[in-house]
Enzyme design. Structure first.
Site, mmCIF file in Angstrom:
data_model
loop_
_atom_site.group_PDB
_atom_site.id
_atom_site.type_symbol
_atom_site.label_atom_id
_atom_site.label_comp_id
_atom_site.label_asym_id
_atom_site.label_seq_id
_atom_site.Cartn_x
_atom_site.Cartn_y
_atom_site.Cartn_z
ATOM 1 N N TYR A 1 -4.515 -0.064 3.502
ATOM 2 C CA TYR A 1 -3.556 -0.579 4.472
ATOM 3 C C TYR A 1 -4.283 -1.352 5.553
ATOM 4 O O TYR A 1 -5.309 -0.924 6.056
ATOM 5 C CB TYR A 1 -2.777 0.601 5.057
ATOM 6 C CG TYR A 1 -1.645 0.199 5.924
ATOM 7 C CD1 TYR A 1 -0.795 -0.820 5.528
ATOM 8 C CD2 TYR A 1 -1.421 0.809 7.142
ATOM 9 C CE1 TYR A 1 0.258 -1.206 6.319
ATOM 10 C CE2 TYR A 1 -0.376 0.433 7.929
ATOM 11 C CZ TYR A 1 0.458 -0.579 7.514
ATOM 12 O OH TYR A 1 1.501 -0.958 8.304
ATOM 13 N N LYS A 2 -3.718 -2.488 5.917
ATOM 14 C CA LYS A 2 -4.403 -3.377 6.862
ATOM 15 C C LYS A 2 -4.209 -2.933 8.295
ATOM 16 O O LYS A 2 -5.116 -3.010 9.107
ATOM 17 C CB LYS A 2 -3.883 -4.806 6.666
ATOM 18 C CG LYS A 2 -4.589 -5.823 7.551
ATOM 19 C CD LYS A 2 -4.060 -7.215 7.282
ATOM 20 C CE LYS A 2 -4.742 -8.236 8.163
ATOM 21 N NZ LYS A 2 -4.238 -9.596 7.931
#
Length: 609
Positions: free
Chosen positions: A29-30
């Site tokens: 996840y960024k």
């Protein structure tokens, strides 16, 4: 690449678990942290002028902000939102700038904030706003940006997205003052450098809104948004809501994976869910003395000694051939690992080979991701253009994460679509279609029926053609969920009673009957034998020797004049249910089994005739 599950372990305290129903949240996840959104609203006199007998731009803005607040209370109550007015006579901000009023600091959305905004709607709200804040055109937009930047700086929580939405109908706020205009551009550039995105929600004004006069150099967008698309001005609340929703909706990738086109060629892509099932929020257990949420923890104890067992003290067992095969934790994890995560190109097939019956689950969507491999967007666009040009789809092996079995998928290309206001309807990219395995297909036994003749088929085609309409999934809301949220909203906002949710899934019988006309009767004549009533109930055959009361078999006949007299006087209730049923049967009325439903059917018939 870290496991996707680790993201949720870190986010449990924030209460932002967003896993889908199958738990296939994948990849790395960024972003992490809370979304923050600040509404910067022009409060000059021009915002309170009505055009074309519509809502004033200011009231449209307030309703739009209220809508975002209520949506966030339901879906993302941990996000931070705030409201700032500029162009007011009064001022309240940390830097003591004139004509800038911070109505609500960045904080969690709540019922009190929604009610506070509701006070400024309508004519009374406009009068209250004028009395409380006033109007003054001698403001500095650069100072308003400064105040917004300070509000973000005062937040001590970790933030993922920082966004300002600017609502105004003035296309050149500092037309005669080059110093203020230059200062506003400088502060907008500072916002861009600190990662704060500035979106313009421009509203309708006489003569049109010219974005090139001032705001083209001011606004900045996020990396995942198209810089070339500029919205048209909004004159209606629906248009404004559509623009805000397009910007405010989270565009979080489920994963960032590599798409391997060959042995030495790869690009990185983000994977998105376009459709996700909506659920009621699960109930939260509260401690009755303090009213705080209760946290549950699981511990494993030795049954014999009662001592606490650590994870290293436990092992997993698989029974095979009446033997217990003991597995270490590392061995069980190794068994779950199939392949390294990613998309691996197998080949290409014509789009015509993808059939409707291949559907097994909702598709996902992939979009290029520059953060992992530079140049991915260029290679992705080249692949997309060639697939569209040749009418083919890419077949890939897809492994979402290490402990997930691989699937074969089809990457179906899609061109970008824009509406009249240049709002994106469909993004450019690939739909990730899950292909079925052989085990997913099976033959179903069915009973042979009497085949219809060609005349019956043609008549049914006419019926289907009359009832066709353009289907949109977002046109039909879940009535149970909508009523649930309306009940919660009424409870939070201290309403007398909740609004009634409209059930859009109920068929519109009157419209359907009007469209069909006599087609249904013609179809019945073709299908059913003469004298057969498909809607009539089957009568139970009387057994020999049955003794029934003769009084029950007597039919009470009521003339039409008597019935009209009962309808005029409102005395139909004096008739018994069997009599009312006979009346409905004679006049071919559709009445229910209850007496009141029968009475309503008779009254409606005689009012029409």
């Amino acid at each position: 690449m870290s496991d996707w599950v680790s993201y949720y372990k870190n986010e449990e305290d924030e209460g932002e678990e967003e896993q889908d129903e199958e738990g296939e949240t994948i990849g790395e996840y960024k972003y992490s942290g809370r979304d923050t959104l600040l509404f910067l609203v022009d409060a000059s006199k021009a915002m309170f002028d009505s055009y074309d007998n519509n809502l004033t731009p200011f009231e449209m803005t307030i309703q739009c902000i209220q809508n975002v607040y209520t949506n966030k209370i339901i879906s993302h109550d941990r996000d931070l939102v705030g409201v700032v007015f500029y162009g007011t006579d009064q001022h309240k901000n940390s830097v003591d700038f004139k004509h800038i009023y911070v109505l609500q600091d960045l904080d969690n959305p709540g019922a009190k904030r929604v009610l506070e905004l509701g006070k400024y709607k309508g004519e009374q709200g406009s009068a209250l706003f004028h009395k409380s804040f006033g109007h003054n055109a001698d403001y500095s937009l650069g100072e308003a940006f400064w105040v917004c930047s300070n509000l973000f700086s005062d937040v001590r929580l970790k933030m993922s997205h920082k966004r300002i939405m600017l609502f105004t109908n003035e296309d050149n706020p500092h037309g005669q003052d080059s110093v203020k205009a230059k200062f506003a551009r400088t502060k907008a550039a500072d916002l861009r450098e600190t990662g704060i995105y500035l979106d313009l929600m421009h509203l309708k004004k006489p003569g049109g809104f010219d974005i090139s006069l001032f705001y083209r150099d001011i606004i900045n967008t996020a990396e995942d948004e198209d810089l070339g698309v500029q919205f048209d001005e909004s004159g209606k609340l629906e248009d404004l809501m559509k623009k805000v929703r397009a910007k405010e909706t989270r565009k979080r990738a489920l994963a960032r994976l590599n798409l391997y086109l060959g042995k030495d060629m790869a690009l990185s892509v983000g994977i998105f869910n376009l459709v996700q099932k909506a659920y009621k929020q699960p109930p939260v257990k509260l401690y009755r003395e303090t009213n705080e949420p209760v946290k549950t923890k699981t511990r494993i104890f030795n049954r014999e000694t009662g001592s606490l067992l650590l994870p290293s003290d436990t092992k997993k067992v698989q029974i095979y051939g009446n033997r217990q095969i003991v597995l270490e934790k590392e061995e069980t994890e190794e068994l779950k690992r199939f392949d390294s995560p990613g998309l691996f190109l197998v080949g290409f097939k014509p789009l015509a080979m993808l059939k409707q019956h291949h559907y097994i689950k909702p598709a996902q969507f992939i979009y290029p991701e520059e953060s992992l491999i530079s140049g991915s967007t260029t290679l992705f666009n080249a692949l997309l253009m060639k697939c569209l040009e040749k009418g083919v789809m890419a077949i890939c092996r897809y492994t979402p994460r290490r402990n997930t079995p691989p699937r074969f998928i089809a990457l179906v290309p899609q061109e970008e679509e824009l509406d009249e206001q240049n709002i994106q309807l469909a993004p450019s990219g690939f739909h990730l279609i899950f292909l079925p395995y052989a085990d997913d297909k099976r033959k179903i036994d069915f009973t042979e029926m009497v085949p219809a003749n060609q005349e019956q088929v043609d008549k049914m085609k006419e019926i289907v053609q009359k009832l066709r309409f353009k289907y949109r999934s977002d046109s039909f809301e879940n009535p149970v969920l909508q009523q649930h949220y309306m009940n919660l909203e009424a409870l939070a906002l201290d309403m007398m009673e909740p609004e009634k949710a409209e059930d859009l899934t109920v068929p519109k019988a009157e419209v359907m009957d009007f469209r069909l006309g006599d087609l249904v009767d013609e179809f019945k004549q073709l299908v059913y034998p003469p004298g057969y009533d498909p809607e009539g109930k089957a009568t139970k055959r009387k057994q020999a020797g049955d003794a029934t009361d003769p009084a029950k078999r007597v039919k009470v006949e009521v003339s039409e004049a008597e019935l009209r007299n009962h309808v005029q006087k409102g005395t139909l209730g004096k008739l018994t249910v069997p009599v009312l049923k006979d009346v409905c049967r004679i006049y071919k009325l559709k009445g229910g089994g209850k007496k009141q439903e029968l009475i309503d059917a008779v009254i409606e018939h005689f009012h029409k005739h």
